[in-house]
Motif scaffolding. Structure first.
Motif, PDB file in Angstrom:
ATOM      1  N   VAL B  15       1.736  -8.562 -20.579  1.00 35.10           N
ATOM      2  CA  VAL B  15       2.251  -7.210 -21.027  1.00 35.10           C
ATOM      3  C   VAL B  15       1.275  -5.967 -20.633  1.00 35.10           C
ATOM      4  N   ARG B  16      -0.062  -6.445 -20.702  1.00 36.98           N
ATOM      5  CA  ARG B  16      -0.853  -5.454 -20.825  1.00 36.98           C
ATOM      6  C   ARG B  16      -0.886  -4.657 -19.323  1.00 36.98           C
ATOM      7  N   LYS B  17      -0.768  -3.276 -19.502  1.00 40.10           N
ATOM      8  CA  LYS B  17      -0.790  -2.535 -18.416  1.00 40.10           C
ATOM      9  C   LYS B  17      -2.124  -2.033 -18.343  1.00 40.10           C
ATOM     10  N   ASN B 274      -8.440   8.795 -26.354  1.00 35.29           N
ATOM     11  CA  ASN B 274      -8.189   8.725 -25.042  1.00 35.29           C
ATOM     12  C   ASN B 274      -9.106   7.698 -24.191  1.00 35.29           C
ATOM     13  N   ARG B 275      -8.961   6.683 -24.413  1.00 33.75           N
ATOM     14  CA  ARG B 275      -9.734   5.620 -23.611  1.00 33.75           C
ATOM     15  C   ARG B 275      -9.060   5.267 -22.754  1.00 33.75           C
ATOM     16  N   VAL B 276      -9.665   5.261 -21.346  1.00 43.66           N
ATOM     17  CA  VAL B 276      -8.813   4.917 -20.156  1.00 43.66           C
ATOM     18  C   VAL B 276      -8.600   3.371 -20.350  1.00 43.66           C
ATOM     19  N   GLU B 277      -7.429   2.998 -19.977  1.00 46.92           N
ATOM     20  CA  GLU B 277      -6.945   1.548 -20.162  1.00 46.92           C
ATOM     21  C   GLU B 277      -7.724   0.564 -19.417  1.00 46.92           C
ATOM     22  N   LEU B 278      -8.202   0.918 -18.226  1.00 50.45           N
ATOM     23  CA  LEU B 278      -9.065  -0.134 -17.398  1.00 50.45           C
ATOM     24  C   LEU B 278     -10.180  -0.480 -17.793  1.00 50.45           C
ATOM     25  N   PHE B 279     -10.720   0.481 -18.761  1.00 54.62           N
ATOM     26  CA  PHE B 279     -12.292   0.198 -19.337  1.00 54.62           C
ATOM     27  C   PHE B 279     -12.028  -0.041 -20.773  1.00 54.62           C
ATOM     28  N   ARG B 280     -11.053  -0.520 -21.179  1.00 56.62           N
ATOM     29  CA  ARG B 280     -10.905  -1.016 -22.656  1.00 56.62           C
ATOM     30  C   ARG B 280     -11.904  -1.868 -23.064  1.00 56.62           C
ATOM     31  N   HIS B 281     -12.179  -2.646 -22.294  1.00 57.96           N
ATOM     32  CA  HIS B 281     -13.222  -3.663 -22.540  1.00 57.96           C
ATOM     33  C   HIS B 281     -14.501  -3.148 -22.679  1.00 57.96           C
ATOM     34  N   LEU B 282     -15.009  -2.015 -22.463  1.00 57.33           N
ATOM     35  CA  LEU B 282     -16.252  -1.527 -22.759  1.00 57.33           C
ATOM     36  C   LEU B 282     -16.183  -0.630 -23.954  1.00 57.33           C
ATOM     37  N   PRO B 283     -17.162  -0.580 -24.578  1.00 62.84           N
ATOM     38  CA  PRO B 283     -17.358   0.316 -25.711  1.00 62.84           C
ATOM     39  C   PRO B 283     -17.384   1.643 -25.384  1.00 62.84           C
ATOM     40  N   GLN B 284     -16.642   2.590 -26.101  1.00 63.67           N
ATOM     41  CA  GLN B 284     -16.711   3.991 -25.978  1.00 63.67           C
ATOM     42  C   GLN B 284     -16.817   4.602 -27.216  1.00 63.67           C
ATOM     43  N   TYR B 285     -17.691   5.565 -27.632  1.00 68.57           N
ATOM     44  CA  TYR B 285     -17.898   5.820 -28.860  1.00 68.57           C
ATOM     45  C   TYR B 285     -17.989   7.439 -28.627  1.00 68.57           C
ATOM     46  N   GLU B 286     -17.742   8.168 -30.012  1.00 69.76           N
ATOM     47  CA  GLU B 286     -17.846   9.717 -30.043  1.00 69.76           C
ATOM     48  C   GLU B 286     -19.376   9.891 -29.829  1.00 69.76           C
ATOM     49  N   HIS B 287     -19.672  10.748 -28.989  1.00 74.02           N
ATOM     50  CA  HIS B 287     -20.981  11.181 -29.034  1.00 74.02           C
ATOM     51  C   HIS B 287     -21.374  12.185 -29.869  1.00 74.02           C
ATOM     52  N   GLY B 288     -22.692  12.265 -30.286  1.00 75.67           N
ATOM     53  CA  GLY B 288     -23.105  13.499 -31.001  1.00 75.67           C
ATOM     54  C   GLY B 288     -22.763  13.348 -32.659  1.00 75.67           C
ATOM     55  N   SER B 289     -21.952  12.089 -33.000  1.00 80.13           N
ATOM     56  CA  SER B 289     -21.619  12.157 -34.516  1.00 80.13           C
ATOM     57  C   SER B 289     -22.527  11.397 -35.079  1.00 80.13           C
ATOM     58  N   GLN B 290     -23.258  10.373 -34.354  1.00 81.38           N
ATOM     59  CA  GLN B 290     -24.212   9.532 -35.118  1.00 81.38           C
ATOM     60  C   GLN B 290     -25.382  10.048 -35.478  1.00 81.38           C
ATOM     61  N   LEU B 291     -25.960  11.134 -34.674  1.00 81.09           N
ATOM     62  CA  LEU B 291     -27.345  11.424 -34.648  1.00 81.09           C
ATOM     63  C   LEU B 291     -27.825  12.087 -36.005  1.00 81.09           C
ATOM     64  N   ARG B 547     -26.512 -12.984 -12.459  1.00 76.92           N
ATOM     65  CA  ARG B 547     -25.290 -12.550 -12.736  1.00 76.92           C
ATOM     66  C   ARG B 547     -24.732 -12.194 -11.016  1.00 76.92           C
ATOM     67  N   VAL B 548     -23.485 -12.536 -11.127  1.00 73.70           N
ATOM     68  CA  VAL B 548     -22.782 -11.866  -9.698  1.00 73.70           C
ATOM     69  C   VAL B 548     -21.656 -10.957 -10.378  1.00 73.70           C
ATOM     70  N   GLN B 549     -21.473  -9.956  -9.946  1.00 77.03           N
ATOM     71  CA  GLN B 549     -20.416  -8.712 -10.193  1.00 77.03           C
ATOM     72  C   GLN B 549     -19.730  -8.536  -8.827  1.00 77.03           C
ATOM     73  N   LEU B 550     -18.301  -8.242  -8.878  1.00 78.48           N
ATOM     74  CA  LEU B 550     -17.716  -8.088  -7.641  1.00 78.48           C
ATOM     75  C   LEU B 550     -17.170  -6.717  -7.775  1.00 78.48           C
ATOM     76  N   ASP B 551     -17.125  -5.903  -8.783  1.00 80.04           N
ATOM     77  CA  ASP B 551     -16.717  -4.534  -8.883  1.00 80.04           C
ATOM     78  C   ASP B 551     -17.447  -3.937  -9.789  1.00 80.04           C
ATOM     79  N   SER B 552     -17.255  -2.620 -10.085  1.00 82.27           N
ATOM     80  CA  SER B 552     -17.848  -1.804 -11.085  1.00 82.27           C
ATOM     81  C   SER B 552     -17.134  -1.681 -12.254  1.00 82.27           C
ATOM     82  N   ILE B 553     -16.049  -2.253 -12.389  1.00 76.22           N
ATOM     83  CA  ILE B 553     -15.261  -2.268 -13.518  1.00 76.22           C
ATOM     84  C   ILE B 553     -15.731  -3.543 -14.890  1.00 76.22           C
TER      85      ILE B 553
END
Lengths: 357, 629
Positions: B15-17, B274-291, B547-553
């Motif tokens: 079901v994942r889009k 508003n995270r991009v679906e394709l990159f959901r496996h990567l962490p994304q945080y709000e910047h500037g809030s932690q400093l 390691r081997v990586q085939l794409d940038s995703i």
């Protein structure tokens, strides 16, 4: 030819390597040969000058020339044999001294012809091979030295036999009824074809003329003697005949680190045509030709000049492309037949890394 | 891999889009239109009361009162929109109940509210503000049960929700919780047998389980939230510490792991919107809030050594960037940490120091994900620690480690750079036009050295937004007197006609010859290849990876999306200022990309010039060398 003479003097010295090949295999005009010899004379005298520095009568260049006069012997093997002779006739008493002598001899040889890749590569490989032995751990200098001589001779033997090994390995690739395209006269390739003919395989050979050496003529002559059907094609007709060809086999002057080869002028062209028509390109090269160069394009090579005889005088204002060799990148080569086995081009770098690092 | 990890992969792909998509047709809910509806990902998010906590500290955006958790999705956390049956998700409708959404959703929330109050009561501002998710799971689980009768469309999803929830629940329970659960189950079974006339025996037991589970984990969680001071919470925290370092390439779409990591987190990161679906496996945080947050905590954080803390802050703020700089800074911080380190009594230096380094590493990861070179350096350090002979005294061990680090930096980075420069300048001829992209320290050294040698050439510096690092390189080159041209990456195909060589730096080179470098490098390499311009990559050998990586995703780093929407110095370009509020707009700021080996002509390392196909040989040799050191 007067018009040629000034151009010759302006050019840097002719690659001695190609003169040798010419002397052995080419069909040349006598005038050119005379000029070539006059051009090389200063070279020989300079080399003897440097040798008079040595205490002994032994001169590595003399030894080298002695071996080299053998038409069948590859230049690199001659160098190896000469260096082996250096060890055996050395009067050094310590390992360090011996190594220094060897280094000097190897440098002299390399300086004799700076354009020859296989010479440089073979000398370097010899040095690495010989000085890397565990024999150096021996306390006794004499036994270590004899061990070194042993290894040097072995290396010479291997290199000498390399051609036979390559010929054996490549037999599987020549099938009955195939058409092989060869370029110029490579002794290794000739060995391959000779063995195939000996094994009663039925194949035919298209042989390019190989201008300006025109060494193809000599090869076709030799092959005809073996009763192999040979067809001579001029260099421009390679694309025209590529349809009928099943495979291309070429030799190499040197195999570079990227896996590409440096060979007689025209090889790159043939490889390009073959690749675009999906014909395999096989390279038959001994392993001592693996060199630590990495050319990025055609101009990245050490230039090797060889004069082109057009048969008619050329006006002074006209420039002539005189390079004797070109670089074929690895993506156009299918396989390398070497005495280490049948390898893909990417293995060359692996071998070099293992040897040099 | 965690043995308890549920095999979610079986269910998800159905079901994942993946990719960019527009949200499905609007569903007739009266939820706030500004709520995020990013993911029609059908994975029912475990309700996460910690997010409630975060959100409550902000002004909630809209939504009816009492639905604080809906407001959650309206604010900055996209994970929350997943976590909660977000308004726009049709898949969630069966869960929520068609037309009955408000009611049932609301019914879940009081529990959430209960959790909130409990959490609030548990203590001021714990270091780790996040509670476990098992609480939330219980909620969703309970709801599932209620939903069972109305399996509408998407029953597969519901079934999956259920299964997953139960599994997630199991994942998140610590030993104590599971023991409690077991007890509850036994009791329930006994009770069920006694009663014997429930609709479904499993439902009963499950219900009871859920009820009990809710209470038990809550109790346990509160203690664990209370910074593991109470005894009940000791076990989970100890367990956490044992598995201290999250897998460096943790997949951030795996909820259970994300939550676990958050529990240990020192840095309070908030998930980006508003995270991009394709990159959901990567962490994304709000910047500037932690400093500011981290700066305030500087003196409170005992576990993290001040140098490490400082380096982490520098990473966060972007003061230190570039593979070598980050690596050296990190190693020097570790040197300081080792110098100040004392072995606690009853602990061995080897194990304790390794654990400590691991905790520092996880702190640094939270500030900014590790680069591959940093990973290699850390592996080296840990292997050196492990190889310390036990006979050495503490001070000797520490000084030996410090000198090891010193040698590593000197040999693998400084000397390696010298070797690279020597090899690479042989490839520069007079009359060359050299192109470089971004700002690589190795390439800069090469260009300067070639200029010192007197070679005649000119340089084209290609740059790209948003980081515009090429400007720094340009400034340094022009200062030294090189003739340079500066352009942006959109003109690279135009400028490539004049170029004779391309020199690129790399963050890492992988085993199949793929070059992993700053985003845009692949583009430049491909254009160069099509123009038959040789591409030379300059990379130290310690950055190679097996390691081997085939794409940038599949493995990358996501930067701050606000950097894309804003153009520095151009305040009038503000069309994207409200991007976070737009549902069908996602901004993607990738940091790295992967260049296939076909486009690379040569790699210059301290081992010499090698073709891309020989990288595994160097990796093999390199790892063998490490053993001998």
């Amino acid at each position: 030819m007067e018009s040629e003479a000034p151009t010759m003097e302006n050019n840097p010295k002719i690659s001695a390597y190609y003169q040798t090949r010419l002397a052995h295999f080419g069909v040349v005009s006598t005038e050119w040969l005379a000029q070539a010899q006059s051009a090389t004379n200063p070279l020989l005298s300079s080399s003897t000058d440097s040798d008079t520095d040595k205490d002994t009568n032994f001169s590595v260049i003399d030894e080298f020339n002695r071996w080299r006069s053998h038409p069948d012997l590859a230049e690199a093997v001659a160098a190896i044999r000469a260096l082996a002779a250096v060890i055996s006739s050395s009067k050094a008493s310590t390992m360090m001294q011996l190594e220094i002598e060897l280094k000097n001899a190897s440098d002299t040889l390399k300086a004799w012809d700076t354009t020859s890749i296989s010479l440089t590569a073979a000398s370097d490989l010899f040095m690495r091979y010989v000085t890397r032995t565990s024999a150096l751990e021996f306390e006794d200098f004499n036994s270590a030295k004899s061990r070194l001589i042993e290894r040097a001779d072995k290396f010479g033997e291997i290199s000498y036999k390399a051609r036979k090994i390559i010929a054996m390995l490549s037999q599987d690739f020549i099938f009955d009824g195939c058409t092989i395209l060869v370029h110029g006269f490579s002794r290794v390739v000739f060995e391959v074809l000779k063995l195939a003919a000996h094994n009663k395989k039925r194949f035919r050979v298209f042989c390019t003329e190989g201008r300006p050496d025109r060494t193809g003529l000599r090869l076709s002559h030799e092959l005809a003697k073996l009763d192999v059907p040979v067809k001579l094609v001029i260099d421009s007709a390679v694309a025209y005949t590529m349809d009928e060809v099943d495979m291309v086999i070429v030799g190499a002057d040197g195999v570079v680190e990227s896996g590409g080869i440096i060979n007689m002028m025209g090889t790159y062209q043939i490889a390009l045509v073959a690749k675009s028509m999906n014909k395999p390109v096989y390279v038959a090269a001994e392993s001592y030709k693996f060199a630590r160069h990495y050319p990025l394009d055609q101009k990245d090579l050490v230039p090797a000049i060889r004069p082109v005889d057009f048969g008619v005088p050329i006006p002074l204002k006209v420039d002539v492309e005189c390079s004797a060799r070109d670089y074929t990148p690895p993506q156009y080569l299918t396989l390398l037949f070497t005495d280490l086995g049948v390898l893909t081009p990417s293995v060359v770098s692996d071998e070099l890394i293992q040897l040099y690092l | 891999m965690d043995a308890r990890r549920a095999p979610r992969a079986v269910i998800d792909p159905i079901v994942r889009k993946v990719g960019f998509f527009t949200p499905p047709d609007p569903i007739p809910f009266e939820f706030s239109p500004s709520a995020n509806s990013l993911s029609p990902v059908m994975i029912p998010p475990p309700r996460h009361s910690s997010e409630n906590h975060d959100i409550n500290s902000r002004p909630s955006v809209t939504s009816p009162s009492g639905d604080e958790t809906i407001a959650v999705s309206g604010s900055c956390n996209s994970i929350l929109s997943e976590l909660f049956p977000a308004p726009m998700l049709p898949a969630q409708s069966p869960k929520i109940g068609n037309g009955d959404g408000g009611g049932i959703v609301a019914s879940s929330f009081p529990r959430g509210g209960f959790d909130l109050t409990v959490v609030k009561a548990s203590g001021g501002v714990p270091v780790c503000k996040l509670t476990t998710v098992s609480v939330v799971n219980a909620d969703s689980f309970a709801i599932d049960e209620r939903e069972k009768p109305n399996k509408g469309g998407g029953s597969t999803m519901e079934g999956k929700d259920q299964a997953m929830n139960s599994k997630q629940k199991k994942d998140k329970s610590s030993k104590a919780e599971r023991r409690a659960l077991q007890e509850a189950q036994r009791a329930a079974k006994a009770a069920a047998k006694a009663e014997g006339n429930k609709a479904s025996g499993t439902a009963t037991s499950v219900n009871v389980k859920s009820a009990k589970a809710v209470k038990a984990p809550q109790k346990v969680d509160n203690t664990s939230v209370g910074a593991s001071e109470k005894k009940g919470g000791d076990r989970p925290s100890e367990k956490d510490r044992k598995k201290d370092v999250p897998h460096p390439r943790m997949q951030y779409d795996d909820k259970s792991r994300v939550e676990k990591a958050k529990r240990r987190a020192v840095v309070n990161q908030t998930e980006a919107r508003n995270r991009v679906e394709l990159f959901r496996h990567l962490p994304q945080y709000e910047h500037g809030s932690q400093l500011p947050d981290l700066e305030a905590k500087f003196f409170q954080l005992d576990p993290v050594h001040p140098s490490v803390y400082k380096v982490g802050l520098q990473y966060l703020s972007g003061d230190i960037s570039g593979g070598n700089a980050r690596c050296i800074a990190m190693l020097q911080a570790f040197q300081d940490a080792i110098r100040d380190y004392t072995v606690p009594s009853e602990k061995t230096l080897v194990r304790d120091l390794t654990a400590k380094i691991s905790s520092y590493v996880s702190f640094l990861i939270e500030c900014r994900p590790l680069s591959i070179s940093m990973g290699n350096a850390i592996r080296f350090l840990k292997s050196q620690i492990a190889k310390l002979p036990l006979t050495l005294s503490e001070s000797e061990s520490k000084s030996s480690l410090q000198s090891d680090i010193e040698n590593f930096i000197y040999e693998k980075i400084i000397l390696a750079d010298k070797a690279i420069v020597e090899h690479a300048v042989t490839k520069i001829r007079d009359g060359d036009v050299l192109l470089t992209y971004g700002s690589s320290s190795a390439v800069e050294m090469i260009l300067l050295h070639a200029y010192e040698l007197g070679k005649q050439f000119r340089v084209v510096v290609v740059d790209s937004r948003p980081r515009l690092r090429g400007k720094l390189l340009l400034r340094r080159l022009v200062e030294k007197g090189l003739s340079c041209t500066y352009t942006h990456i959109n003109a690279v195909s135009y400028i490539m006609q004049e170029v004779t060589r391309v020199f690129l730096g790399a963050s890492s080179v992988l085993s199949n010859g793929t070059v992993y470098s700053g985003v845009g490098t692949a583009c430049v390499a491909m254009v160069a290849h099509s123009f038959h311009v040789p591409v030379i990559v300059c990379c130290e050998a310690f950055k190679f990876h097996e390691r081997v990586q085939l794409d940038s995703i599949c493995s990358n780093e996501l930067g701050d999306p606000d950097a894309i929407s804003k153009v520095s110095g151009r305040e009038d370009v503000n069309d994207l200022d409200a991007w976070a509020n737009t549902e069908n707009l996602q901004l993607l700021n990738l940091i790295y990309d992967a260049t296939p080996s076909d486009y690379v002509s040569m790699i210059v390392t301290d081992y010499g010039m090698i073709p891309p196909t020989s990288v595994p040989v160097v990796v093999r040799k390199y790892s063998r060398e490490q053993v001998w050191i």
